[in-house]
Design an enzyme around this catalytic site. Structure first.
Site, PDB file in Angstrom:
ATOM      1  CB  THR A   1      -3.475  11.459  -5.996  1.00  0.00           C
ATOM      2  OG1 THR A   1      -3.284  10.089  -6.325  1.00  0.00           O
ATOM      3  CG2 THR A   1      -4.545  12.049  -6.863  1.00  0.00           C
TER       4      THR A   1
ATOM      5  N   GLY B   1      -4.894  10.295  -1.904  1.00  0.00           N
ATOM      6  CA  GLY B   1      -4.973   9.288  -0.846  1.00  0.00           C
ATOM      7  C   GLY B   1      -5.612   7.977  -1.250  1.00  0.00           C
TER       8      GLY B   1
ATOM      9  CB  THR C   1      -2.687  10.331  -9.627  1.00  0.00           C
ATOM     10  OG1 THR C   1      -1.796   9.550  -8.840  1.00  0.00           O
ATOM     11  CG2 THR C   1      -3.435   9.413 -10.568  1.00  0.00           C
TER      12      THR C   1
ATOM     13  CG  ASN D   1      -0.533   4.336  -8.836  1.00  0.00           C
ATOM     14  OD1 ASN D   1      -1.391   4.619  -8.012  1.00  0.00           O
ATOM     15  ND2 ASN D   1      -0.142   3.103  -9.042  1.00  0.00           N
TER      16      ASN D   1
ATOM     17  CB  SER E   1     -10.272   6.269  -5.223  1.00  0.00           C
ATOM     18  OG  SER E   1     -10.364   4.881  -5.104  1.00  0.00           O
TER      19      SER E   1
HETATM   20  N1  GLY Z   1      -3.915   6.084  -8.487  1.00  0.00           N
HETATM   21  C1  GLY Z   1      -4.899   6.318  -7.530  1.00  0.00           C
HETATM   22  C2  GLY Z   1      -6.265   6.508  -8.075  1.00  0.00           C
HETATM   23  O1  GLY Z   1      -6.400   6.838  -9.252  1.00  0.00           O
HETATM   24  O2  GLY Z   1      -7.237   6.332  -7.365  1.00  0.00           O
END
Ligand code: GLY
Length: 570
Positions: free
Chosen positions: A377, A470, A395, A397, A449
């Site tokens: 990300t 992360g 991100t 992912n 997150s």
């Molecule tokens: N793909 C990680 C997040 O969105 O937390």
């Protein structure tokens, strides 16, 4: 007479030197006071600074940086994904924009389960089904339209990105190494291979040209939102889906819209904390944990001391247990944000832990940790002279998403659908339990997150913006940075450099970086019944900007940047 002349010349030169030194000192002191852009790419940060110099504001700069990152940082800063913006404007408005990917209409709850009903990691992460409807282009354009200065046209904002895609940019060490690392996976997709694989290994100083991406960016420059969600780009995405069993339809693209959400706002001592609410879990958890920490004398605890790490681990245990049960896309799930972020609730929860012993996670709540979030990300942010502060975490992912480029359009597809809980209520392939709040549904956004956060001081001025990459470790990395700046008086660069720890309810472990502890602290934590696990490659990667004494201090995480600080100021 001759002597007089010599003295005059000497004095004149001395005076000139004095003027020069004073002027240089003034120039240096002016530097870092006009604006700052922090991102994972020096090229993209410079693009943002150029927009500020041309009379743009932080929102113009962040949009231009975002589009430039789509070219210079294809692993994560990509228009095939989505993200969140959190900002505090010069006039005191707190803003958050959700441009997270959405599940396509044809998505369904059990789409990542195989015939035996088991979670299939390959489909969830590597197939075209793993892609949600991208939100980045819509989000960046909305920010620009609603909060940009109006001094710069869309064409001016996109011009540098188009130029770097069409004529190439020089690879730094970090990007060259990353391309080589993923070579085998890039080879698995013809469209990806054509752009990102060459006969020899990539090396620092090589130039990469992305003609198809340049065409996509030109269509956005000419037609705005329709340049991506309709017409040629949309047709290319749909063809890529139809040819490879993906689910995204033309209507999904036409229907995509980013959404302003109420930012999560809390207080910590004299400071206001502004962060991202659901579908991110970041803001709720950060505010909840700061509320708990306010009940302790954190200032007197040394970062990474036994007492500090024990306290952090215990409050993280409580907060991540709540995350698993309570949080999901607010368009589909009733998130109890007021409860989770209240000072009273923080006090109630603290009754469950002790400073004398680690609390077994299983006693806090039943269930398990959704550990499928990736580390790939990126966070970028801007502060301008007027006082606007904007941060975006974005991100696709995993690194390079599902490693598949949309043929003809030149950008990687995300595999964000894997951030959903693939098997709600039942243990998955890892023995983990999925959750109703985050079950797959058409049009829903997966729980994230990502935690772009702005800290505002008691004169209502944004003084810190920080975010990280992360997965679930983003939240604790942002929390530790905030505490180090506010409680331990470190500047943001030092706060980010300091070794980190991470824990999250389940698994019931403290993850730590190499230099976090000495033997004595390890022993003391073990005596408190903590299980420790060394993380070799670093916990999360953070970026941020701090305004201190009128100057901007920038930070790029050394854990991710082999080429040093990638931020720019002027
Ligand atoms: N793909 C990680 C997040 O969105 O937390």
């Amino acid at each position: 007479m001759k002597n007089n002349y010599k003295t005059f010349i000497k004095n004149f030169i001395y005076l000139l030197l004095c003027i020069l030194v004073t002027w240089q000192a003034w120039e240096v002191s002016r530097d870092n006071r006009n604006g700052a852009v922090s991102s994972t790419s020096k090229i993209a940060s410079d693009v943002g600074i150029d927009m500020l110099k041309k009379g743009g504001n932080a929102f113009d700069a962040i949009a231009a940086t975002g589009f430039a990152l789509a070219v210079t940082s294809p692993a994560n800063g990509n228009i095939g994904g989505g993200g969140f913006l959190v900002a505090h404007t010069a006039s005191g408005e707190s803003v958050s924009l959700d441009f997270r990917e959405k599940a396509p209409k044809l998505a369904y709850e059990k789409m990542f389960l195989n015939d035996n009903g088991e979670y299939d990691r390959t489909i969830a992460l590597e197939s075209h089904k793993s892609s949600g409807v991208p939100g980045t282009v819509n989000g960046l354009l909305k920010i620009l339209n609603d909060y940009g200065s109006g001094n710069l046209s869309l064409q001016e904002i996109l011009a540098p990105a188009i130029d770097y895609a069409e004529n190439g940019f020089v690879l730094n060490k970090t990007t060259a190494r990353s391309f080589n690392y993923y070579r085998d996976q890039f080879n698995g997709d013809e469209g990806t291979k054509r752009i990102f694989v060459k006969e020899q290994e990539w090396k620092q100083g090589d130039i990469i040209i992305q003609k198809d991406l340049a065409k996509t960016l030109k269509r956005i420059s000419a037609s705005g939102n329709a340049g991506f969600y309709d017409g040629e780009t949309a047709n290319l995405i749909v063809k890529e889906m139809n040819d490879n069993g993906g689910l995204i339809s033309k209507q999904d693209l036409l229907d995509y819209d980013s959404a302003y959400r109420e930012p999560v706002i809390g207080t910590y001592k004299d400071y206001k904390i502004i962060s991202m609410g659901p579908p991110s879990s970041g803001g709720v958890l950060i505010v909840q944990m700061l509320n708990m920490l306010e009940n302790f004398d954190v200032e007197s605890m040394k970062r990474n001391s036994t007492e500090f790490v024990h306290l952090l681990t215990e409050i993280q245990r409580l907060a991540y247990a709540d995350r698993a049960t309570h949080l999901g896309d607010p368009d589909f799930w009733d998130n109890p944000i007021a409860m989770l972020t209240s000072k009273e609730y923080a006090k109630e929860r603290l009754d469950l832990i002790s400073m004398k012993n680690a609390t077994p996670s299983i006693e806090i709540a039943h269930g398990s940790w959704n550990n499928k979030e990736s580390v790939e990300t990126t966070h970028y942010s801007v502060m301008d002279k007027a006082g606007n502060v904007a941060g975006i975490t974005t991100t696709i992912n995993l690194s390079y998403g599902n490693k598949k480029v949309v043929d003809g359009a030149g950008f990687f597809l995300n595999n964000e659908m894997d951030d959903f809980s693939s098997k709600p209520g039942v243990g998955n392939a890892f023995g983990l339990i999925g959750f109703d709040a985050n079950a797959i549904q058409p049009f829903k956004r997966p729980l994230s997150s990502m935690s772009p956060t702005v800290v505002v001081n008691n004169t209502d001025k944004g003084m810190l913006t920080v975010g990280a990459a992360g997965g679930s470790r983003i939240i604790t990395a942002v929390l530790q940075t905030i505490i180090s700046v506010l409680d331990h008086d470190l500047t943001v660069d030092k706060a980010i450099d300091t070794p980190r720890t991470h824990s999250q309810w389940l698994p019931d472990q403290i993850f730590y970086e190499k230099d976090s502890f000495n033997e004595k602290t390890i022993k003391e934590l073990q005596e408190l019944n903590h299980t420790l696990k060394l993380v070799e490659y670093g916990i999360a990667r953070a970026h941020g900007i701090q305004l201190k004494n009128g100057k901007f201090i920038t930070a790029s995480d050394k854990r991710g940047e082999l080429d040093g600080n990638q931020a720019s100021t002027y």
